[in-house]
Design a protein around this motif. Structure first.
Motif, PDB file in Angstrom:
ATOM      1  N   ILE A  42       0.868  -1.175   0.000  1.00  0.00           N
ATOM      2  CA  ILE A  42       0.000   0.000   0.000  1.00  0.00           C
ATOM      3  C   ILE A  42       0.901   1.220   0.000  1.00  0.00           C
ATOM      4  O   ILE A  42       1.868   1.292   0.765  1.00  0.00           O
ATOM      5  CB  ILE A  42      -0.923   0.034   1.230  1.00  0.00           C
ATOM      6  N   ILE A  43       0.583   2.173  -0.865  1.00  0.00           N
ATOM      7  CA  ILE A  43       1.388   3.388  -0.949  1.00  0.00           C
ATOM      8  C   ILE A  43       0.493   4.615  -0.813  1.00  0.00           C
ATOM      9  O   ILE A  43      -0.734   4.544  -0.974  1.00  0.00           O
ATOM     10  CB  ILE A  43       2.159   3.481  -2.279  1.00  0.00           C
ATOM     11  N   SER A  44       1.102   5.724  -0.500  1.00  0.00           N
ATOM     12  CA  SER A  44       0.433   7.020  -0.579  1.00  0.00           C
ATOM     13  C   SER A  44       1.271   7.920  -1.469  1.00  0.00           C
ATOM     14  O   SER A  44       2.502   7.802  -1.500  1.00  0.00           O
ATOM     15  CB  SER A  44       0.279   7.652   0.808  1.00  0.00           C
ATOM     16  N   VAL A  45       0.594   8.798  -2.189  1.00  0.00           N
ATOM     17  CA  VAL A  45       1.285   9.740  -3.071  1.00  0.00           C
ATOM     18  C   VAL A  45       0.778  11.135  -2.742  1.00  0.00           C
ATOM     19  O   VAL A  45      -0.423  11.406  -2.818  1.00  0.00           O
ATOM     20  CB  VAL A  45       1.033   9.422  -4.555  1.00  0.00           C
ATOM     21  N   THR A  46       1.695  12.005  -2.332  1.00  0.00           N
ATOM     22  CA  THR A  46       1.355  13.383  -2.002  1.00  0.00           C
ATOM     23  C   THR A  46       2.328  14.313  -2.711  1.00  0.00           C
ATOM     24  O   THR A  46       3.547  14.148  -2.570  1.00  0.00           O
ATOM     25  CB  THR A  46       1.424  13.621  -0.482  1.00  0.00           C
ATOM     26  N   THR A  47       1.784  15.252  -3.456  1.00  0.00           N
ATOM     27  CA  THR A  47       2.567  16.232  -4.228  1.00  0.00           C
ATOM     28  C   THR A  47       3.681  15.559  -5.028  1.00  0.00           C
ATOM     29  O   THR A  47       4.827  16.006  -5.034  1.00  0.00           O
ATOM     30  CB  THR A  47       3.167  17.311  -3.300  1.00  0.00           C
ATOM     31  N   GLY A  48       3.317  14.437  -5.657  1.00  0.00           N
ATOM     32  CA  GLY A  48       4.243  13.784  -6.565  1.00  0.00           C
ATOM     33  C   GLY A  48       5.228  12.841  -5.936  1.00  0.00           C
ATOM     34  O   GLY A  48       6.028  12.218  -6.651  1.00  0.00           O
TER      35      GLY A  48
ATOM     36  N   GLY B 188       5.948   9.441  -3.430  1.00  0.00           N
ATOM     37  CA  GLY B 188       5.291   8.269  -2.880  1.00  0.00           C
ATOM     38  C   GLY B 188       5.949   7.764  -1.609  1.00  0.00           C
ATOM     39  O   GLY B 188       7.142   7.938  -1.379  1.00  0.00           O
ATOM     40  N   THR B 189       5.143   7.130  -0.774  1.00  0.00           N
ATOM     41  CA  THR B 189       5.612   6.526   0.471  1.00  0.00           C
ATOM     42  C   THR B 189       4.945   5.169   0.635  1.00  0.00           C
ATOM     43  O   THR B 189       3.736   5.044   0.408  1.00  0.00           O
ATOM     44  CB  THR B 189       5.258   7.397   1.688  1.00  0.00           C
ATOM     45  N   SER B 190       5.715   4.164   1.000  1.00  0.00           N
ATOM     46  CA  SER B 190       5.150   2.843   1.254  1.00  0.00           C
ATOM     47  C   SER B 190       4.586   2.806   2.673  1.00  0.00           C
ATOM     48  O   SER B 190       5.290   3.104   3.642  1.00  0.00           O
ATOM     49  CB  SER B 190       6.218   1.760   1.086  1.00  0.00           C
ATOM     50  N   LEU B 191       3.310   2.470   2.804  1.00  0.00           N
ATOM     51  CA  LEU B 191       2.642   2.434   4.104  1.00  0.00           C
ATOM     52  C   LEU B 191       2.572   1.030   4.695  1.00  0.00           C
ATOM     53  O   LEU B 191       2.478   0.873   5.913  1.00  0.00           O
ATOM     54  CB  LEU B 191       1.223   2.983   3.975  1.00  0.00           C
ATOM     55  N   TRP B 192       2.574   0.027   3.843  1.00  0.00           N
ATOM     56  CA  TRP B 192       2.468  -1.362   4.305  1.00  0.00           C
ATOM     57  C   TRP B 192       2.978  -2.272   3.207  1.00  0.00           C
ATOM     58  O   TRP B 192       2.780  -2.007   2.020  1.00  0.00           O
ATOM     59  CB  TRP B 192       1.011  -1.692   4.626  1.00  0.00           C
ATOM     60  N   ARG B 193       3.645  -3.331   3.612  1.00  0.00           N
ATOM     61  CA  ARG B 193       4.175  -4.302   2.649  1.00  0.00           C
ATOM     62  C   ARG B 193       3.813  -5.706   3.096  1.00  0.00           C
ATOM     63  O   ARG B 193       3.725  -5.986   4.280  1.00  0.00           O
ATOM     64  CB  ARG B 193       5.702  -4.190   2.544  1.00  0.00           C
ATOM     65  N   GLY B 194       3.623  -6.589   2.103  1.00  0.00           N
ATOM     66  CA  GLY B 194       3.379  -7.998   2.393  1.00  0.00           C
ATOM     67  C   GLY B 194       4.577  -8.635   3.053  1.00  0.00           C
ATOM     68  O   GLY B 194       5.675  -8.057   3.124  1.00  0.00           O
ATOM     69  N   ALA B 195       4.410  -9.865   3.505  1.00  0.00           N
ATOM     70  CA  ALA B 195       5.425 -10.541   4.304  1.00  0.00           C
ATOM     71  C   ALA B 195       6.774 -10.625   3.594  1.00  0.00           C
ATOM     72  O   ALA B 195       7.823 -10.435   4.213  1.00  0.00           O
ATOM     73  CB  ALA B 195       4.957 -11.944   4.686  1.00  0.00           C
ATOM     74  N   SER B 196       6.791 -10.888   2.292  1.00  0.00           N
ATOM     75  CA  SER B 196       8.061 -11.062   1.596  1.00  0.00           C
ATOM     76  C   SER B 196       8.773  -9.754   1.319  1.00  0.00           C
ATOM     77  O   SER B 196       9.911  -9.727   0.886  1.00  0.00           O
ATOM     78  CB  SER B 196       7.832 -11.783   0.262  1.00  0.00           C
ATOM     79  N   ARG B 197       8.090  -8.605   1.612  1.00  0.00           N
ATOM     80  CA  ARG B 197       8.703  -7.306   1.336  1.00  0.00           C
ATOM     81  C   ARG B 197       9.091  -6.574   2.603  1.00  0.00           C
ATOM     82  O   ARG B 197       9.526  -5.430   2.546  1.00  0.00           O
ATOM     83  CB  ARG B 197       7.740  -6.442   0.541  1.00  0.00           C
ATOM     84  N   ARG B 198       8.921  -7.171   3.740  1.00  0.00           N
ATOM     85  CA  ARG B 198       9.200  -6.467   4.992  1.00  0.00           C
ATOM     86  C   ARG B 198      10.699  -6.305   5.186  1.00  0.00           C
ATOM     87  O   ARG B 198      11.476  -7.122   4.782  1.00  0.00           O
ATOM     88  CB  ARG B 198       8.591  -7.227   6.187  1.00  0.00           C
TER      89      ARG B 198
END
Length: 393
Positions: free
Chosen positions: A375-381, A383-393
């Motif tokens: 899950i990501i958020s994008v603000t003023t161009g 991006g920030t990752s807010l949550w990642r699945g188990a294999s991406r932690r």
């Protein structure tokens, strides 16, 4: 020569005095002093007993915990942050599904594996909003966190802050007190060639499993099934909205009978993704005229997600890009995979827009790819990752 007569010795107080014995006055004075001392000792004892009893009572009262003060009377502390949520309300997110943004900007996500709705806290953890983890339909009239949910296909916030869920062929609402109830749908589906008549009581309508919800800026609720579009009336009935494509607008004309995700603007125009004539997006006027806007599809071959932003602009996802409605066309707004700060984000699966213009999206929704989700958020161009699945932690 003096002669001494023998006789009875004199008795004190009876005609003679003994200089070594006390007088009656002495005896009375001494007795009075003894009585005064006894009186004083008695009073001193009483005082000691009373003081001891009072001390015991006070000590017991101090050592015994008193009743809790009401919130308005609670003594201030040096803790200035919000109250911590109960430990049992913090739960993990396993499979991210539909997203929604609350009035304060908090991100809500439907967990498709656990049949729950969660809200992301500022700490990055997730707090339970609805669903006890069991797949079903139960709990109306009680706390949403103890209710059974089926398959949440969409979420939308009403202007008053209530959260609406499209849940397994029903429309359910969670009010701001946390109570859940059903306002439309009986859990059944119509046949392929059947339709719901306009004016049907919402609670007895067979809406089917896949629903989309949207509010107009004025607070009118729109509901889309796979084949029909409705408004929910103030009397609890479903009013059918027709959508007709004029001849010559696209290869296929006639009644629009396929709906995916919907959004509504301030003029009452409905924007709907559809499989009619392929993966398409249409604008439906209040009079029922449908206009083809362009091609868009979601990852996995699903119909696109359509959202209305805070500025009234309609956004649509198209795989790795986000499109905007401008006039009667779809134009590219930005490519999610090229946002600064997002290194690996394949395709938008669901997205939602915040009141302040922030963009939230998750990807790779199918269960086989659950551990690769993000899950990501994008603000003023950026991006920030807010949550990642188990294999991406």
């Amino acid at each position: 020569m003096v002669t001494v007569e023998k006789g009875t010795p004199p008795v004190p107080g009876h005609g003679g005095l003994d200089p070594h014995r006390p007088t009656d006055a002495d005896l009375l004075f001494k007795e009075a002093r003894r009585r005064e001392r006894r009186r004083r000792l008695a009073w001193a004892g009483v005082v000691i007993v009373v003081v001891g009893a009072v001390t015991t009572v006070v000590a017991a009262a101090i050592s015994r915990p008193g009743p809790a003060l009401p919130p308005s009377a609670t003594a201030p502390t040096d803790r200035t942050g919000p109250t911590s949520p109960p430990p049992d309300s913090i739960v993990p997110l396993t499979t991210a599904g539909p997203l929604a943004v609350g009035p304060t900007g908090a991100l809500f996500v439907a967990d498709l594996s656990r049949h729950q709705v969660l809200v992301r806290l500022t700490s990055g953890r997730f707090q339970l909003v609805a669903g006890n983890g069991r797949n079903g339909f139960a709990g109306d009239g009680g706390p949403a966190a103890k209710a059974e949910l089926s398959q949440v296909s969409d979420m939308a916030f009403a202007p008053n802050g209530d959260l609406y869920l499209a849940d397994g062929g029903r429309v359910r609402v969670i009010d701001r007190a946390g109570t859940i109830r059903t306002i439309a749908g009986d859990g059944r589906s119509t046949g392929m060639n059947d339709s719901i008549a306009t004016g049907t009581p919402a609670l007895s309508a067979p809406l089917g499993p896949a629903l989309s919800l949207a509010f107009s800026p004025s607070g009118q609720l729109y509901v889309a099934t796979q084949t029909q579009l409705f408004q929910l009336s103030a009397t609890g009935r479903l009013d059918t909205l027709r959508a007709v494509l004029p001849p010559g607008s696209i290869q296929m004309s006639g009644t629009l009978n396929s709906f995916g995700s919907i959004a509504v603007d301030g003029q009452g125009n409905v924007y709907a993704s559809s499989l009619f004539d392929g993966w398409s997006v249409f604008k439906i006027s209040p009079s029922g005229t449908a206009t083809y806007l362009g091609y868009a599809r979601r990852s996995g071959g699903n119909t696109a997600v359509v959202q209305r932003g805070a500025n009234g602009v309609i956004d649509v996802d198209d795989g790795e890009k986000v499109l905007q409605v401008r006039g009667d066309h779809l134009v590219t707004s930005f490519a999610v995979t090229r946002v600064s700060g997002v290194n690996s984000f394949f395709f938008t699966d669901f997205f939602a827009l915040a009141p302040d213009g922030a963009f939230f999206a998750d990807n790779l929704g199918p269960p086989a790819f659950g551990r690769f989700q993000q899950i990501i958020s994008v603000t003023t161009g950026r991006g920030t990752s807010l949550w990642r699945g188990a294999s991406r932690r």
